[in-house]
Design an enzyme around this catalytic site. Sequence first.
Site, PDB file in Angstrom:
ATOM      1  N   ILE A 298    -125.423  38.231  95.525  1.00  0.00           N
ATOM      2  CA  ILE A 298    -125.286  39.142  94.808  1.00  0.00           C
ATOM      3  C   ILE A 298    -125.670  39.005  93.335  1.00  0.00           C
ATOM      4  O   ILE A 298    -125.565  38.498  92.967  1.00  0.00           O
ATOM      5  CB  ILE A 298    -124.275  38.725  95.019  1.00  0.00           C
ATOM      6  CG1 ILE A 298    -123.133  38.708  96.420  1.00  0.00           C
ATOM      7  CG2 ILE A 298    -123.303  40.300  94.037  1.00  0.00           C
ATOM      8  CD1 ILE A 298    -121.685  38.497  96.539  1.00  0.00           C
TER       9      ILE A 298
ATOM     10  N   ASN B 187    -135.753  37.389 108.797  1.00  0.00           N
ATOM     11  CA  ASN B 187    -135.383  37.042 107.422  1.00  0.00           C
ATOM     12  C   ASN B 187    -133.484  37.900 107.730  1.00  0.00           C
ATOM     13  O   ASN B 187    -133.503  39.485 107.175  1.00  0.00           O
ATOM     14  CB  ASN B 187    -135.935  38.095 106.421  1.00  0.00           C
ATOM     15  CG  ASN B 187    -135.510  37.664 105.173  1.00  0.00           C
ATOM     16  OD1 ASN B 187    -134.759  37.481 104.811  1.00  0.00           O
ATOM     17  ND2 ASN B 187    -136.544  38.484 104.089  1.00  0.00           N
TER      18      ASN B 187
ATOM     19  N   ARG C 193    -121.768  43.754 105.603  1.00  0.00           N
ATOM     20  CA  ARG C 193    -123.054  43.402 105.764  1.00  0.00           C
ATOM     21  C   ARG C 193    -123.201  42.047 106.352  1.00  0.00           C
ATOM     22  O   ARG C 193    -124.843  42.342 106.992  1.00  0.00           O
ATOM     23  CB  ARG C 193    -123.941  43.735 104.637  1.00  0.00           C
ATOM     24  CG  ARG C 193    -124.655  45.805 104.361  1.00  0.00           C
ATOM     25  CD  ARG C 193    -125.400  45.524 103.168  1.00  0.00           C
ATOM     26  NE  ARG C 193    -127.009  45.184 103.962  1.00  0.00           N
ATOM     27  CZ  ARG C 193    -127.734  44.685 103.023  1.00  0.00           C
ATOM     28  NH1 ARG C 193    -128.061  44.327 101.582  1.00  0.00           N
ATOM     29  NH2 ARG C 193    -129.327  44.322 103.811  1.00  0.00           N
TER      30      ARG C 193
ATOM     31  N   HIS D  64    -131.655  37.197  86.772  1.00  0.00           N
ATOM     32  CA  HIS D  64    -131.539  36.214  87.861  1.00  0.00           C
ATOM     33  C   HIS D  64    -131.960  36.589  89.808  1.00  0.00           C
ATOM     34  O   HIS D  64    -132.621  35.806  90.775  1.00  0.00           O
ATOM     35  CB  HIS D  64    -130.617  34.767  88.002  1.00  0.00           C
ATOM     36  CG  HIS D  64    -130.561  33.738  89.404  1.00  0.00           C
ATOM     37  ND1 HIS D  64    -130.728  32.467  88.856  1.00  0.00           N
ATOM     38  CD2 HIS D  64    -129.362  33.080  89.406  1.00  0.00           C
ATOM     39  CE1 HIS D  64    -131.239  32.027  89.550  1.00  0.00           C
ATOM     40  NE2 HIS D  64    -129.919  32.654  90.563  1.00  0.00           N
TER      41      HIS D  64
ATOM     42  N   THR E 208    -127.502  39.169  85.105  1.00  0.00           N
ATOM     43  CA  THR E 208    -129.091  38.905  84.191  1.00  0.00           C
ATOM     44  C   THR E 208    -129.975  38.988  85.506  1.00  0.00           C
ATOM     45  O   THR E 208    -130.066  39.228  87.267  1.00  0.00           O
ATOM     46  CB  THR E 208    -128.872  37.416  84.137  1.00  0.00           C
ATOM     47  OG1 THR E 208    -129.048  36.371  85.423  1.00  0.00           O
ATOM     48  CG2 THR E 208    -127.607  36.605  82.921  1.00  0.00           C
TER      49      THR E 208
ATOM     50  N   TYR F 181    -123.936  29.683  99.750  1.00  0.00           N
ATOM     51  CA  TYR F 181    -123.503  29.482  97.930  1.00  0.00           C
ATOM     52  C   TYR F 181    -122.210  30.577  98.663  1.00  0.00           C
ATOM     53  O   TYR F 181    -120.991  30.423  97.715  1.00  0.00           O
ATOM     54  CB  TYR F 181    -124.594  29.934  97.518  1.00  0.00           C
ATOM     55  CG  TYR F 181    -124.316  30.836  95.991  1.00  0.00           C
ATOM     56  CD1 TYR F 181    -124.280  29.912  95.369  1.00  0.00           C
ATOM     57  CD2 TYR F 181    -123.124  31.863  95.598  1.00  0.00           C
ATOM     58  CE1 TYR F 181    -123.565  29.967  93.764  1.00  0.00           C
ATOM     59  CE2 TYR F 181    -122.584  32.067  94.411  1.00  0.00           C
ATOM     60  CZ  TYR F 181    -123.281  30.863  93.528  1.00  0.00           C
ATOM     61  OH  TYR F 181    -122.380  30.682  91.833  1.00  0.00           O
TER      62      TYR F 181
ATOM     63  N   GLU G 276    -133.469  27.368  98.606  1.00  0.00           N
ATOM     64  CA  GLU G 276    -133.764  26.553  98.401  1.00  0.00           C
ATOM     65  C   GLU G 276    -134.238  26.453 100.714  1.00  0.00           C
ATOM     66  O   GLU G 276    -134.429  25.368 101.145  1.00  0.00           O
ATOM     67  CB  GLU G 276    -131.881  25.172  99.078  1.00  0.00           C
ATOM     68  CG  GLU G 276    -132.102  24.654  97.805  1.00  0.00           C
ATOM     69  CD  GLU G 276    -131.527  25.702  96.457  1.00  0.00           C
ATOM     70  OE1 GLU G 276    -131.189  25.728  95.499  1.00  0.00           O
ATOM     71  OE2 GLU G 276    -130.556  26.449  97.301  1.00  0.00           O
TER      72      GLU G 276
END
Length: 129
Positions: A66, A97, A111, A72, A70, A12, A44
């Site tokens: 990021i 992770n 990061r 989300h 909202t 993304y 995903e």
Amino acid sequence: MNKKILIVLANYYKDISDGLLKSALKNIPSSNRVKIIRVPGVFEIPVIISKNSKKFDAFLALGCVIKGQTPHFDFISQASTNAIMDISVSQKKPVGNGIITCLNMKQAKARKSKGAEAANAVFSVLSQK
């Protein structure tokens, strides 16, 4: 150590993902076999790891979320973290992770070397008896 490692990379934020991948690959010993699967976003990642859980010895989940306007961000971050932990525990295989959660792009850029930490964690667990 000659292990099969699957890296699932969320594209993304491509620049950030590429940095995470580059740093992770630097910390994976060359004796290991690595496969990379790219997915659209971090949501995903767990399903791809789950579908491949029998084929690999360990996994790296790399991507970036990021925070926006909202909730989300909270849902995606928590859901992906929980799913990754569930897969790791149920399959008894390490899943590093390397999904970074940031408040803005500046933090994400700072990061993008965190993929190395996820790789180190995986090999630390693999070396345990």
